[in-house]
Design a protein around this motif. Structure first.
Motif, short mmCIF file in Angstrom:
data_model
loop_
_atom_site.label_atom_id
_atom_site.label_comp_id
_atom_site.label_asym_id
_atom_site.label_seq_id
_atom_site.Cartn_x
_atom_site.Cartn_y
_atom_site.Cartn_z
N VAL A 92 1.04 -1.19 0.04
CA VAL A 92 0.18 0.02 -0.05
C VAL A 92 0.87 1.35 0.12
N LYS A 93 0.78 2.20 -0.99
CA LYS A 93 1.41 3.41 -0.88
C LYS A 93 0.56 4.72 -0.83
N LEU A 94 1.26 5.39 0.24
CA LEU A 94 0.18 6.44 0.59
C LEU A 94 0.32 7.65 -0.51
N ILE A 95 -0.98 8.11 -1.00
CA ILE A 95 -0.83 9.09 -2.01
C ILE A 95 -1.10 10.58 -1.35
N GLY A 96 -2.12 10.46 -0.34
CA GLY A 96 -2.25 11.59 0.41
C GLY A 96 -3.37 11.51 1.48
N ARG A 97 -3.43 12.50 2.43
CA ARG A 97 -4.48 12.45 3.59
C ARG A 97 -5.30 13.60 3.30
N GLN A 98 -6.59 13.34 3.90
CA GLN A 98 -7.61 14.44 3.84
C GLN A 98 -8.44 14.21 5.00
N LYS A 99 -9.04 15.31 5.40
CA LYS A 99 -10.26 15.20 6.52
C LYS A 99 -11.31 14.76 6.03
N PRO A 100 -11.93 13.78 6.82
CA PRO A 100 -13.23 13.00 6.01
C PRO A 100 -14.38 13.73 6.83
N ASP A 101 -15.56 13.67 5.74
CA ASP A 101 -16.74 14.53 5.98
C ASP A 101 -17.53 13.85 7.08
N VAL A 102 -17.11 13.89 8.20
CA VAL A 102 -17.79 13.31 9.52
C VAL A 102 -17.52 14.48 10.62
N PRO A 103 -18.66 14.53 11.46
CA PRO A 103 -18.55 15.35 12.75
C PRO A 103 -17.19 15.22 13.38
N GLY A 104 -16.49 16.33 13.80
CA GLY A 104 -15.32 16.17 14.08
C GLY A 104 -14.14 16.00 13.37
N GLY A 105 -14.57 15.92 11.87
CA GLY A 105 -13.11 15.34 11.08
C GLY A 105 -12.10 16.23 10.75
N VAL A 106 -12.11 17.36 11.48
CA VAL A 106 -11.08 18.17 11.35
C VAL A 106 -10.06 17.76 12.26
#
Length: 369
Positions: A92-106
């Motif tokens: 598994v190669k990481l491409i990028g990370r992002q905040k999920p669209d969930v409560p408290g996702g930040v």
């Protein structure tokens, strides 16, 4: 502008409105007799119709995320190249990370984290993208060595993995259920079954072609357990999906009990659909064609200690009768459960009703012990 962008959609709407206004303004001038006026009227009508259909098509694609890019829409999408960095192993190669669209996702300690990754298969030689949702418990203090169960989640064909983030809202639903103590925290691996685009391989190993079953049945579990704190036992891993993804989930769970202990099919097919998008999947191999028919496979192949969940509707679904046959054919040591709605359809609205109880069912059957 990308195919799913807001700018493209609203620009198309704006141009359509302008063109409609132009038609109203110019129509009296073109009402006179003559071939030029006739061609002008025909041209205006065609332009307005094309723009209107484009706006409707873009709106539908934004809602259901059928195509994620212009190349995919044109049928020119190519499989991802195999990376040599992993030395020929599943990785598994990481491409990028992002905040999920969930409560408290930040905050990943409250809402978890979403990783975009490239997964490479050792035996299948397939490389494909996916999203991995890591629940907040994965990062919380005291859980540094905690191992989690995981669910591979597949969209349909030709849908995109973004379907599972937005239209079907898997991370948001999983987090909500976990907070309510209805499920245990699980890692979600969100992807599409189309790992050799644009071909719809339907989780079949094709002679001299994509080895899709090998990817999902063998390579993917190995890659995930090597990259994340996921239990290595099949009791820690389940697979679910809708439509074509539901067929793949049931097929892989049935034929690979050594890797998955549970499979969920939402509005699933029970045999691959052979058409122009699939091409020749079997090349005259009757034995493999029969094995791909899940109803035949349940009758003729050994059934492992696999748990199945299938869903259908009394009205609105075409798979009601095949689902009943599937249920009747599951034998010990396998187990089967079902959800049957009074009314439903082959759409996101129906699947969003079925996903919460399906995740609860799956969570109750996965363990890391």
């Amino acid at each position: 502008m990308t195919l799913t962008s807001n700018s493209l959609f609203f620009t198309t709407l704006f141009v359509t409105a302008l063109m409609f206004g132009a038609v109203v303004w110019l129509w009296p001038r073109l009402a006179r007799q003559g071939w030029r006026q006739l061609l002008g009227r025909i041209g205006l009508i065609l332009v307005v119709q094309v723009l209107t259909l484009s706006a409707v098509g873009l709106a539908a694609n934004r809602s259901f995320l059928i195509y994620g890019s212009w190349t995919e829409l044109a049928g020119r999408e190519k499989p991802a190249p195999i990376s040599q960095d992993a030395g020929g192993t599943s990785a598994v190669k990481l491409i990028g990370r992002q905040k999920p669209d969930v409560p408290g996702g930040v905050n990943k300690f409250l809402g978890g984290e979403l990783e975009k990754v490239m997964i490479q298969g050792e035996r299948s030689k397939i490389a494909t993208q996916a999203y991995v949702y890591l629940p907040p418990e994965y990062f919380q203090k005291g859980n540094e060595k905690r191992v989690f169960p995981a669910a591979v989640v597949l969209t349909g064909f030709p849908g995109t993995a973004e379907n599972l983030l937005h239209g079907l809202r898997y991370p948001k639903t999983a987090l909500s259920l976990s907070k309510q103590k209805k499920t245990q925290p699980m890692v979600l691996v969100l992807m599409r079954p189309t790992v050799a685009p644009p071909r719809n391989t339907q989780c079949v190993d094709i002679k001299d072609g994509p080895q899709t079953e090998t990817f999902f049945g063998t390579d993917l579990p190995k890659a995930l357990t090597g990259a994340y704190r996921i239990g290595a036992s099949p009791r820690s891993l389940g697979i679910m999906g809708d439509s074509t993804g539901g067929y793949c989930a049931l097929k892989v769970a049935l034929e690979h009990p050594e890797a998955y202990s549970a499979g969920v099919g939402l509005s699933a097919d029970y045999a691959p659909e052979i058409d122009g998008e699939s091409g020749d999947l079997f090349h005259g191999n009757a034995a493999e064609e029969k094995r791909a028919d899940l109803l035949w496979a349940l009758d003729h192949l050994p059934q492992g200690k696999t748990n199945f969940l299938v869903t259908t509707s009394l009205q609105g679904e075409s798979n009601y009768r095949p689902t009943q046959k599937f249920i009747a054919k599951v034998k010990d040591p396998a187990r089967v459960s079902s959800i049957t709605l009074d009314h439903g359809g082959h759409n996101f609205k129906t699947w969003n009703r079925e996903i919460p109880p399906s995740l609860e069912w799956l969570s109750a059957r996965l363990t890391t012990e």
